[in-house]
Scaffold this motif. Structure first.
Motif, PDB file in Angstrom:
ATOM      1  N   UNK A  71       0.863  -1.172   0.000  1.00  0.00           N
ATOM      2  CA  UNK A  71       0.000   0.000   0.000  1.00  0.00           C
ATOM      3  C   UNK A  71       0.904   1.226   0.000  1.00  0.00           C
ATOM      4  N   UNK A  72       0.648   2.129  -0.946  1.00  0.00           N
ATOM      5  CA  UNK A  72       1.397   3.388  -0.978  1.00  0.00           C
ATOM      6  C   UNK A  72       0.457   4.531  -0.631  1.00  0.00           C
ATOM      7  N   UNK A  73       0.898   5.352   0.315  1.00  0.00           N
ATOM      8  CA  UNK A  73       0.253   6.639   0.549  1.00  0.00           C
ATOM      9  C   UNK A  73       1.076   7.637  -0.239  1.00  0.00           C
ATOM     10  N   UNK A  74       0.429   8.274  -1.224  1.00  0.00           N
ATOM     11  CA  UNK A  74       1.184   9.140  -2.117  1.00  0.00           C
ATOM     12  C   UNK A  74       0.512  10.466  -2.395  1.00  0.00           C
ATOM     13  N   UNK A  75       1.337  11.355  -2.908  1.00  0.00           N
ATOM     14  CA  UNK A  75       0.944  12.719  -3.263  1.00  0.00           C
ATOM     15  C   UNK A  75       1.432  12.905  -4.703  1.00  0.00           C
ATOM     16  N   UNK A  76       0.510  13.225  -5.613  1.00  0.00           N
ATOM     17  CA  UNK A  76       0.863  13.293  -7.037  1.00  0.00           C
ATOM     18  C   UNK A  76       1.855  14.400  -7.372  1.00  0.00           C
ATOM     19  N   UNK A  77       2.015  15.369  -6.478  1.00  0.00           N
ATOM     20  CA  UNK A  77       2.948  16.455  -6.769  1.00  0.00           C
ATOM     21  C   UNK A  77       4.266  16.297  -6.022  1.00  0.00           C
ATOM     22  N   UNK A  78       4.357  15.320  -5.145  1.00  0.00           N
ATOM     23  CA  UNK A  78       5.562  15.102  -4.338  1.00  0.00           C
ATOM     24  C   UNK A  78       6.684  14.540  -5.224  1.00  0.00           C
ATOM     25  N   UNK A  79       7.840  15.225  -5.252  1.00  0.00           N
ATOM     26  CA  UNK A  79       8.934  14.735  -6.115  1.00  0.00           C
ATOM     27  C   UNK A  79       9.420  13.341  -5.719  1.00  0.00           C
TER      28      UNK A  79
ATOM     29  N   UNK B  23      -4.978  17.175  -7.940  1.00  0.00           N
ATOM     30  CA  UNK B  23      -4.523  15.983  -8.669  1.00  0.00           C
ATOM     31  C   UNK B  23      -5.221  14.738  -8.129  1.00  0.00           C
ATOM     32  N   UNK B  24      -5.352  14.666  -6.803  1.00  0.00           N
ATOM     33  CA  UNK B  24      -6.064  13.537  -6.202  1.00  0.00           C
ATOM     34  C   UNK B  24      -7.529  13.541  -6.649  1.00  0.00           C
ATOM     35  N   UNK B  25      -8.138  14.733  -6.704  1.00  0.00           N
ATOM     36  CA  UNK B  25      -9.512  14.843  -7.203  1.00  0.00           C
ATOM     37  C   UNK B  25      -9.609  14.344  -8.646  1.00  0.00           C
ATOM     38  N   UNK B  26      -8.628  14.695  -9.465  1.00  0.00           N
ATOM     39  CA  UNK B  26      -8.628  14.261 -10.864  1.00  0.00           C
ATOM     40  C   UNK B  26      -8.582  12.735 -10.949  1.00  0.00           C
ATOM     41  N   UNK B  27      -7.731  12.116 -10.110  1.00  0.00           N
ATOM     42  CA  UNK B  27      -7.621  10.653 -10.114  1.00  0.00           C
ATOM     43  C   UNK B  27      -8.930  10.015  -9.653  1.00  0.00           C
TER      44      UNK B  27
ATOM     45  N   UNK C 161      -5.171   4.821 -15.109  1.00  0.00           N
ATOM     46  CA  UNK C 161      -4.702   5.595 -16.259  1.00  0.00           C
ATOM     47  C   UNK C 161      -4.383   7.035 -15.833  1.00  0.00           C
ATOM     48  N   UNK C 162      -5.262   7.612 -14.997  1.00  0.00           N
ATOM     49  CA  UNK C 162      -5.030   8.984 -14.524  1.00  0.00           C
ATOM     50  C   UNK C 162      -3.862   9.011 -13.537  1.00  0.00           C
ATOM     51  N   UNK C 163      -3.800   8.032 -12.659  1.00  0.00           N
ATOM     52  CA  UNK C 163      -2.693   7.918 -11.693  1.00  0.00           C
ATOM     53  C   UNK C 163      -1.355   7.956 -12.437  1.00  0.00           C
ATOM     54  N   UNK C 164      -1.239   7.122 -13.466  1.00  0.00           N
ATOM     55  CA  UNK C 164       0.013   7.053 -14.223  1.00  0.00           C
ATOM     56  C   UNK C 164       0.280   8.359 -14.961  1.00  0.00           C
TER      57      UNK C 164
END
Length: 171
Positions: free
Chosen positions: A24-32, A71-75, A86-89
């Motif tokens: 399980x990954x807790x992630x942030x789409x903008x986090x480098x 970004x999370x909303x978009x996913x 597809x959106x995640x990637x």
């Protein structure tokens, strides 16, 4: 620390329920750091195939990353049209140019119904969904992104360490 709650039907899952290793990954789409981890996670999935069940939970660090929550909303909006992954990637692959215009552009690219996407993007239900993920991260001891849990237990290390551990444990 262990994962709270356990992976369930509300989660975004890739891989088989019978996989021996659940990540399980807790992630942030903008986090480098999450952006750097993304191709390594893909490599782990390719290398270990059916042995891996991968789960992604939203943990947008909105104070540090202006577009993380959007970004999370978009996913999540894409998930309502069965295109979460597809959106995640696409979000990670276009991380370097993240801004408010990117989300609709990616929605069009991955073939979403754009009117529906716009409507869902504004939905309070999706905000609650992201907040639920975020709160579960806090209860699970997430203190930064990306944070990984392997078979329900917090993994103390980066994704490269995780890859190494998996290689050693399956040899």
């Amino acid at each position: 620390m262990s994962l709270k709650p356990a992976v369930g039907s509300q989660d975004h899952v890739q891989g088989d329920d019978s996989a021996s290793i659940e990540i399980v990954e807790y992630g942030d789409y903008q986090c480098p750091h999450c952006g750097n981890a993304y191709p390594i996670v893909k490599e782990i999935q390719e290398t270990f195939g059916d042995q891996i069940r991968f789960v992604f939970r939203n943990f947008p660090l909105s104070e540090s990353h202006e577009y993380a929550f959007s970004a999370a909303l978009a996913a999540e909006a894409a998930a309502l049209q069965d295109k979460f992954w597809e959106m995640h990637d696409a979000l990670y692959e276009n991380q370097s140019r993240m801004d408010d215009d990117l989300f609709e552009e990616l929605a069009i690219q991955i073939g979403l119904d754009i009117e529906q996407f716009r409507k869902d993007f504004e939905s309070a239900n999706l905000e609650q969904r992201i907040e639920f993920d975020f709160e579960s991260g806090i209860r699970s001891g997430v203190n930064g992104t990306p944070s990984f849990y392997v078979n329900g237990e917090k993994f103390d290390g980066g994704v490269t360490d995780l890859y190494q551990l998996l290689k050693e444990s399956t040899e």
